[in-house]
Design a protein around this motif. Structure first.
Motif, PDB file in Angstrom:
ATOM      1  N   ARG A   1       0.832  -1.209   0.000  1.00  0.00           N
ATOM      2  CA  ARG A   1       0.000   0.000   0.000  1.00  0.00           C
ATOM      3  C   ARG A   1       0.870   1.264   0.000  1.00  0.00           C
ATOM      4  N   ILE A   2       0.509   2.201  -0.858  1.00  0.00           N
ATOM      5  CA  ILE A   2       1.229   3.473  -0.910  1.00  0.00           C
ATOM      6  C   ILE A   2       0.242   4.613  -0.673  1.00  0.00           C
ATOM      7  N   TYR A   3       0.800   5.787  -0.387  1.00  0.00           N
ATOM      8  CA  TYR A   3      -0.025   6.995  -0.286  1.00  0.00           C
ATOM      9  C   TYR A   3       0.441   7.968  -1.361  1.00  0.00           C
ATOM     10  N   THR A   4      -0.506   8.586  -2.049  1.00  0.00           N
ATOM     11  CA  THR A   4      -0.136   9.550  -3.076  1.00  0.00           C
ATOM     12  C   THR A   4      -1.151  10.686  -3.133  1.00  0.00           C
ATOM     13  N   THR A   5      -0.666  11.876  -3.505  1.00  0.00           N
ATOM     14  CA  THR A   5      -1.596  12.984  -3.741  1.00  0.00           C
ATOM     15  C   THR A   5      -1.848  13.125  -5.241  1.00  0.00           C
ATOM     16  N   ARG A   6      -1.158  12.297  -6.027  1.00  0.00           N
ATOM     17  CA  ARG A   6      -1.257  12.433  -7.474  1.00  0.00           C
ATOM     18  C   ARG A   6      -1.647  11.105  -8.118  1.00  0.00           C
ATOM     19  N   CYS A   7      -2.784  10.579  -7.732  1.00  0.00           N
ATOM     20  CA  CYS A   7      -3.176   9.297  -8.318  1.00  0.00           C
ATOM     21  C   CYS A   7      -3.517   9.443  -9.813  1.00  0.00           C
ATOM     22  N   ASP A   8      -3.643  10.690 -10.260  1.00  0.00           N
ATOM     23  CA  ASP A   8      -3.877  10.906 -11.689  1.00  0.00           C
ATOM     24  C   ASP A   8      -2.674  10.525 -12.540  1.00  0.00           C
ATOM     25  N   THR A   9      -1.499  10.346 -11.878  1.00  0.00           N
ATOM     26  CA  THR A   9      -0.302   9.995 -12.656  1.00  0.00           C
ATOM     27  C   THR A   9       0.037   8.508 -12.544  1.00  0.00           C
ATOM     28  N   LEU A  10      -0.925   7.713 -12.110  1.00  0.00           N
ATOM     29  CA  LEU A  10      -0.657   6.287 -11.864  1.00  0.00           C
ATOM     30  C   LEU A  10      -0.087   5.545 -13.086  1.00  0.00           C
ATOM     31  N   PHE A  11      -0.508   5.973 -14.278  1.00  0.00           N
ATOM     32  CA  PHE A  11       0.012   5.306 -15.489  1.00  0.00           C
ATOM     33  C   PHE A  11       1.488   5.619 -15.718  1.00  0.00           C
ATOM     34  N   GLY A  12       1.989   6.647 -15.036  1.00  0.00           N
ATOM     35  CA  GLY A  12       3.394   7.028 -15.209  1.00  0.00           C
ATOM     36  C   GLY A  12       4.316   6.397 -14.187  1.00  0.00           C
ATOM     37  N   VAL A  13       3.770   5.494 -13.364  1.00  0.00           N
ATOM     38  CA  VAL A  13       4.586   4.842 -12.344  1.00  0.00           C
ATOM     39  C   VAL A  13       5.518   3.838 -13.006  1.00  0.00           C
ATOM     40  N   THR A  14       6.841   4.000 -12.797  1.00  0.00           N
ATOM     41  CA  THR A  14       7.777   3.067 -13.424  1.00  0.00           C
ATOM     42  C   THR A  14       8.567   2.256 -12.404  1.00  0.00           C
ATOM     43  N   PHE A  15       8.439   2.640 -11.129  1.00  0.00           N
ATOM     44  CA  PHE A  15       9.065   1.827 -10.074  1.00  0.00           C
ATOM     45  C   PHE A  15       8.453   2.228  -8.744  1.00  0.00           C
ATOM     46  N   MET A  16       8.818   1.505  -7.700  1.00  0.00           N
ATOM     47  CA  MET A  16       8.327   1.852  -6.363  1.00  0.00           C
ATOM     48  C   MET A  16       9.518   2.015  -5.438  1.00  0.00           C
ATOM     49  N   VAL A  17       9.324   2.838  -4.408  1.00  0.00           N
ATOM     50  CA  VAL A  17      10.376   2.994  -3.406  1.00  0.00           C
ATOM     51  C   VAL A  17       9.748   2.778  -2.038  1.00  0.00           C
ATOM     52  N   ILE A  18      10.434   1.984  -1.221  1.00  0.00           N
ATOM     53  CA  ILE A  18       9.942   1.790   0.146  1.00  0.00           C
ATOM     54  C   ILE A  18      11.043   2.203   1.120  1.00  0.00           C
TER      55      ILE A  18
ATOM     56  N   MET B   1      10.269   7.738   4.014  1.00  0.00           N
ATOM     57  CA  MET B   1      10.359   7.524   5.452  1.00  0.00           C
ATOM     58  C   MET B   1       9.194   6.722   6.004  1.00  0.00           C
ATOM     59  N   MET B   2       9.513   5.916   6.985  1.00  0.00           N
ATOM     60  CA  MET B   2       8.497   5.068   7.599  1.00  0.00           C
ATOM     61  C   MET B   2       7.438   5.921   8.317  1.00  0.00           C
ATOM     62  N   GLY B   3       7.843   7.119   8.724  1.00  0.00           N
ATOM     63  CA  GLY B   3       6.970   7.929   9.560  1.00  0.00           C
ATOM     64  C   GLY B   3       5.884   8.705   8.842  1.00  0.00           C
ATOM     65  N   TYR B   4       5.870   8.666   7.541  1.00  0.00           N
ATOM     66  CA  TYR B   4       4.842   9.424   6.834  1.00  0.00           C
ATOM     67  C   TYR B   4       4.154   8.517   5.830  1.00  0.00           C
ATOM     68  N   GLY B   5       2.869   8.652   5.687  1.00  0.00           N
ATOM     69  CA  GLY B   5       2.123   7.817   4.756  1.00  0.00           C
ATOM     70  C   GLY B   5       2.238   6.361   5.155  1.00  0.00           C
ATOM     71  N   THR B   6       2.568   5.511   4.191  1.00  0.00           N
ATOM     72  CA  THR B   6       2.652   4.083   4.495  1.00  0.00           C
ATOM     73  C   THR B   6       4.090   3.588   4.485  1.00  0.00           C
ATOM     74  N   GLY B   7       5.030   4.501   4.277  1.00  0.00           N
ATOM     75  CA  GLY B   7       6.431   4.105   4.201  1.00  0.00           C
ATOM     76  C   GLY B   7       6.783   3.552   2.837  1.00  0.00           C
ATOM     77  N   ALA B   8       5.857   3.724   1.890  1.00  0.00           N
ATOM     78  CA  ALA B   8       6.107   3.246   0.522  1.00  0.00           C
ATOM     79  C   ALA B   8       5.500   4.245  -0.450  1.00  0.00           C
ATOM     80  N   ILE B   9       6.165   4.436  -1.575  1.00  0.00           N
ATOM     81  CA  ILE B   9       5.602   5.341  -2.578  1.00  0.00           C
ATOM     82  C   ILE B   9       5.587   4.698  -3.949  1.00  0.00           C
ATOM     83  N   MET B  10       4.703   5.217  -4.811  1.00  0.00           N
ATOM     84  CA  MET B  10       4.788   4.907  -6.230  1.00  0.00           C
ATOM     85  C   MET B  10       5.633   6.027  -6.823  1.00  0.00           C
ATOM     86  N   ALA B  11       6.588   5.669  -7.666  1.00  0.00           N
ATOM     87  CA  ALA B  11       7.464   6.705  -8.217  1.00  0.00           C
ATOM     88  C   ALA B  11       7.030   7.071  -9.624  1.00  0.00           C
ATOM     89  N   VAL B  12       6.810   8.363  -9.817  1.00  0.00           N
ATOM     90  CA  VAL B  12       6.427   8.875 -11.131  1.00  0.00           C
ATOM     91  C   VAL B  12       7.507   9.869 -11.550  1.00  0.00           C
TER      92      VAL B  12
END
Length: 800
Positions: free
Chosen positions: A242-259, A329-340
């Motif tokens: 699970r990730i947290y994002t403010t830009r879910c409109d860019t989901l098609f541009g996700v090319t990797f993830m960072v945790i 960072m583990m302390g914000y959101g879910t500690g995982a992001i989608m990278a765009v």
RNA sequence: GCUCCUGUGGUGGAAUUGGCAGACACGUUGGAUUUAGGAUCCAAUACCGCAAGGUGUGCAGGUUCAAGUCCUGUCAGGAGCACCA
């Protein structure tokens, strides 16, 4: 009358005290007014003039309110727990209790010499048993409500002092005490779950009257963001990431993830990791970095690819790699992001360094040069293609995610839970017992206060343990639940604890049945006006609003916001324009000023020196102007009865009453005093004054220079104390001049001023102006195309 | 990087809704008083100019009869937050 401040100041201070002139009266019929200033930390250095300025603002307000017939509560106390006292104790071997008492005594005498109208019968000291008992009591209430928890965290640790430091005490990665490098250390610490109140703290700001920048800072501190939680699937295990994002409109541009390097998913799937060693090494490296390094090296992205795990993009179905990096960072959101990378600068920098794909999904940027974070038409995004409004794209994507069950709208806050302990002696002991059978057991309410034991040695222990841990008689105790052997918690509360509710204790400072009587709370709350420094707008104010909201939810206080109004004063800088500090040797001691100039001059000067809200350097020669001003007021007594009563003087006085009355409410003390100086000049020009007029002036001056005012009030036979005499009222009719000066412009350039009757009509005004000899040459041989007449202000001729 | 605030004489700072820029005070200069110093009182004090007049609110534009104030851009200083997804 000769102005001898050294005689009259002690005289009136004594009378005020004897008469209890400034006592607040519980349940009085008059309307109540609660004015609050931030209580001082009684340091060994004593007060400096900055304190005086900080208190003088509401001092003037309080005095004016009393004269206006309010029942005013204007209290003072001491926020006396804290590191400087403890460090001083370590250095000198004196007990912090003794040091604190000495410092409080010094502060008290300094404050009294300035003649502040505090209600001295309500003084509080956060380190007294009768006080901290209730700090502990509220803590236990929070514990009961599930707002207290313990967690492992990285803390700032000074290996030299062997002390865990707060962020505030380790700024710039250096220990505040010995200036050596601070390292990160894993420790179990206490937290208050302030994040549970994030939304309430934000909402509450809408109904209070705080300065706009005060509100803004609190909003930023809480840091709410709206976005979405999106679940990516791990191909190898089928589990959700699970990730947290403010830009879910860019989901098609996700090319990797960072945790985050500490993300639990790694530990869980350790068997699948092909490069576990490299990942571990990176994680360890990150832990070693100090807070300072982590924030200083923001540009340079580091990380390691997670070999053996792959994520699947929930909208495109594409397989993408996963990395760990310390920029997540583990302390914000879910500690995982989608990278765009195409549309986020950090992701872009990371992608460039690690060779990840960059797919633009919003038109407008150039992926060769950098990430594009602006708006534009959606591309490469399936069902979103063609949309041009970010809001619409986000809404459409959210609807899709929710329908598919892979995403949900959500909010996040920057604010973190409040690390609520210090490994120090001079603080409130945390009233919890660790029982091997029952776990964490609160000290029973009836056993409060849990007293600080007397110790000889305040040095912290090895590994950052509280000095209390060395006191066996304190540590060893019985569990109140099972009666078995247990160990007492040895950490103490942070400095912010006692100040989180002190304004409640002023309302009922000696109550030993409750932190305050509920009827009294109902009578006095909320604080009508709270003034203090900008530096406390986030921490102290947020913390105390949080405690208050908790108490409100428990039904223990009658209102959900403690402070109806909040303002802030500016610093007083040293004569050199630098911030006053002992090490720079530019501190001005109010006692020295009182000795030489008197309290009234000091009070007047700190308010006259500049805009109350801005910083201003101390300037002794400027203070002479204030001294002259008060001397000239005093000398007015020789004018009383001379000449014949003047309407001009009347107008001058009534105008000034009006301006001073409204300026005080806006904290514009400098212009209020300037107006009184102008009035004085006008009166001396007129050379006449009646006793009644003098009485108005004396009362008008009283909030600023109360000692002199009392003396003059007595000399003209005024009734009772001037400090409690009615505030002067102005007569609107008398604030108006019969003749007014109007500026005459030609083409916007000032050519003359003309005197006109106050009620002059447009025609007469224009005719008078046109005939003025200084205006005539500029109108000669020209055609007037437009005539502007702003009544009482200006005339402007537009000519061709 | 983000958020917010502030740029006005030699100095601290004034200037409601756009309406006489520099209130008030410090300092400086000249004068009075004084044996002297200090204190006090009077006068002058944004800049250029003998003057008439002109120029001036960080800088460059714009709107307006009129801009310190409103708009756009830019520079400088300060405060807070800071890899916030």
């Amino acid at each position: 009358m000769k102005y001898d401040f050294s005689k009259i100041e002690p005289k009136w201070q004594k009378i005020w005290e004897e008469k209890g002139a400034f006592r607040a009266v519980d349940f009085d019929k008059r309307p109540k007014y609660y004015a609050l200033v931030e209580f001082p930390y009684p340091s060994g250095a004593g007060m400096h003039v900055g304190h005086i300025k900080a208190y003088s603002g509401l001092e003037v307000i309080s005095r004016k309110r009393r004269m206006q017939g309010y029942n005013v509560l204007f209290p003072i106390g001491f926020d006396a727990y804290g590191l400087p006292t403890e460090n001083y104790a370590i250095k000198t071997g004196m007990h912090p209790r003794v040091v604190t008492d000495k410092n409080i005594e010094k502060f008290t005498s300094q404050l009294k010499r300035v003649g502040f109208s505090f209600d001295w019968s309500r003084v509080i000291d956060t380190t007294e048993e009768g006080y901290y008992r209730w700090t502990q009591w509220i803590f236990l209430k929070m514990f009961e409500a599930g707002l207290v928890f313990r967690d492992n965290a990285l803390v700032n640790y000074c290996p030299h002092c062997k002390v865990v430091l707060s962020n505030e005490d380790s700024q710039g990665g250096k220990c505040d005490i010995c200036h050596s490098d601070v390292v990160q250390k894993s420790k179990t610490v206490w937290y208050l779950r302030i994040t549970k109140y994030a939304e309430k703290l934000l909402e509450g700001l809408e109904k209070v009257d705080y300065l706009p920048n005060v509100k803004q800072q609190q909003v930023n501190w809480i840091g709410k963001s709206t976005g979405a939680f999106v679940d990516f699937t791990i191909k190898e295990t089928g589990e959700k990431l699970r990730i947290y994002t403010t830009r879910c409109d860019t989901l098609f541009g996700v090319t990797f993830m960072v945790i985050a390097p500490e993300h639990p998913m790694l530990e869980k799937n350790r068997a699948l990791l092909r490069n576990a060693d490299a990942l571990d090494a990176y994680k360890e490296e990150c832990a070693k970095k100090t807070e300072f390094e982590r924030t200083q090296l923001v540009k340079d992205k580091t990380g390691v690819k997670v070999e053996g795990l792959t994520a699947i993009n929930p909208v495109s179905g594409k397989e993408i790699p996963i990395f760990i990096s310390d920029y997540v960072m583990m302390g914000y959101g879910t500690g995982a992001i989608m990278a765009v990378p195409a549309h986020d600068e950090r992701d872009y920098a990371f992608a460039k360094k690690f060779g990840a794909d960059i797919i633009p999904v919003i038109k407008g940027g150039d992926i060769e040069t950098g990430a594009y974070t602006g708006d534009g038409k959606v591309i490469n995004s399936g069902f979103l293609n063609g949309l041009t409004n970010k809001k619409d794209s986000i809404a459409k994507m959210l609807a899709y995610l929710e329908e598919k069950g892979v995403g949900v709208a959500g909010v996040q806050y920057k604010m973190k839970d409040w690390a609520f302990n210090r490994q120090r002696y001079w603080g409130e002991p945390i009233p919890i017992v660790h029982c091997p059978k029952c776990g964490m057991v609160p000290v029973p309410y009836e056993d409060l206060p849990l007293r600080l034991p007397k110790v000889e040695n305040f040095e912290p222990g090895e590994g950052g343990e509280s000095p209390l841990a060395k006191i066996e008689s304190f540590v060893k105790c019985k569990c109140s639940k099972c009666g078995g052997d247990a160990k007492r918690e040895t950490d103490t509360m942070p400095q912010w604890a006692g100040s989180s509710w002190y304004f409640l204790r002023y309302i009922d400072p000696n109550n030993d049945k409750a932190f305050a009587d509920s009827d009294k709370l109902k009578y006095w709350l909320p604080v009508d006006w709270y003034n203090g420094g900008m530096e406390h707008v986030t921490r102290h104010m947020i913390y105390s609003r949080f405690w208050h909201k908790f108490l409100f939810d428990e039904g223990l206080v009658p209102c959900d916001e403690p402070y109806a109004k909040r303002t802030a004063q500016g610093l007083i800088l040293g004569p050199d324009g630098e911030k006053m500090s002992k090490s720079k040797g530019n501190v001005v001691d109010p006692n020295d000023v009182v000795d030489e100039y008197g309290a009234d001059v000091l009070r007047t000067y700190v308010l006259f020196m500049g805009d109350y809200a801005s910083a201003a350097p101390w300037n002794e020669s400027s203070m002479k102007g204030c001294k002259r001003f008060l001397e000239r007021v005093s000398d007015l007594s020789e004018l009383v009865g001379k000449g014949s009563p003047s309407d001009k003087v009347d107008v001058s006085i009534h105008k000034t009453i009006k301006k001073v009355s409204s300026d005080i409410e806006d904290l514009k003390f400098n212009t209020a005093i300037a107006a009184m100086m102008t009035m004085l000049n006008e009166i001396y020009d007129a050379g006449t004054l009646t006793k009644d007029q003098f009485g108005l002036i004396i009362r008008l001056l009283c909030p600023f220079a109360p000692h002199l005012s009392e003396e003059l009030w007595q000399s003209i036979g005024g009734n009772g104390l001037c400090s409690l005499a009615p505030w002067p009222e102005y007569d609107e009719e008398k604030t108006k001049d019969s003749e007014i000066e109007v500026a005459v412009q030609v083409l916007g350039k000032l050519r003359a001023t003309v005197m006109l009757p106050a009620d002059c009509d447009k025609e007469t005004a224009l005719e008078t102006a046109k005939k003025d000899p200084r205006v005539v040459p500029f109108l000669d041989e020209k055609t007037i195309v437009k005539e502007i007449w702003v009544p009482g202000k200006i005339i402007n001729f537009v000519v061709k």
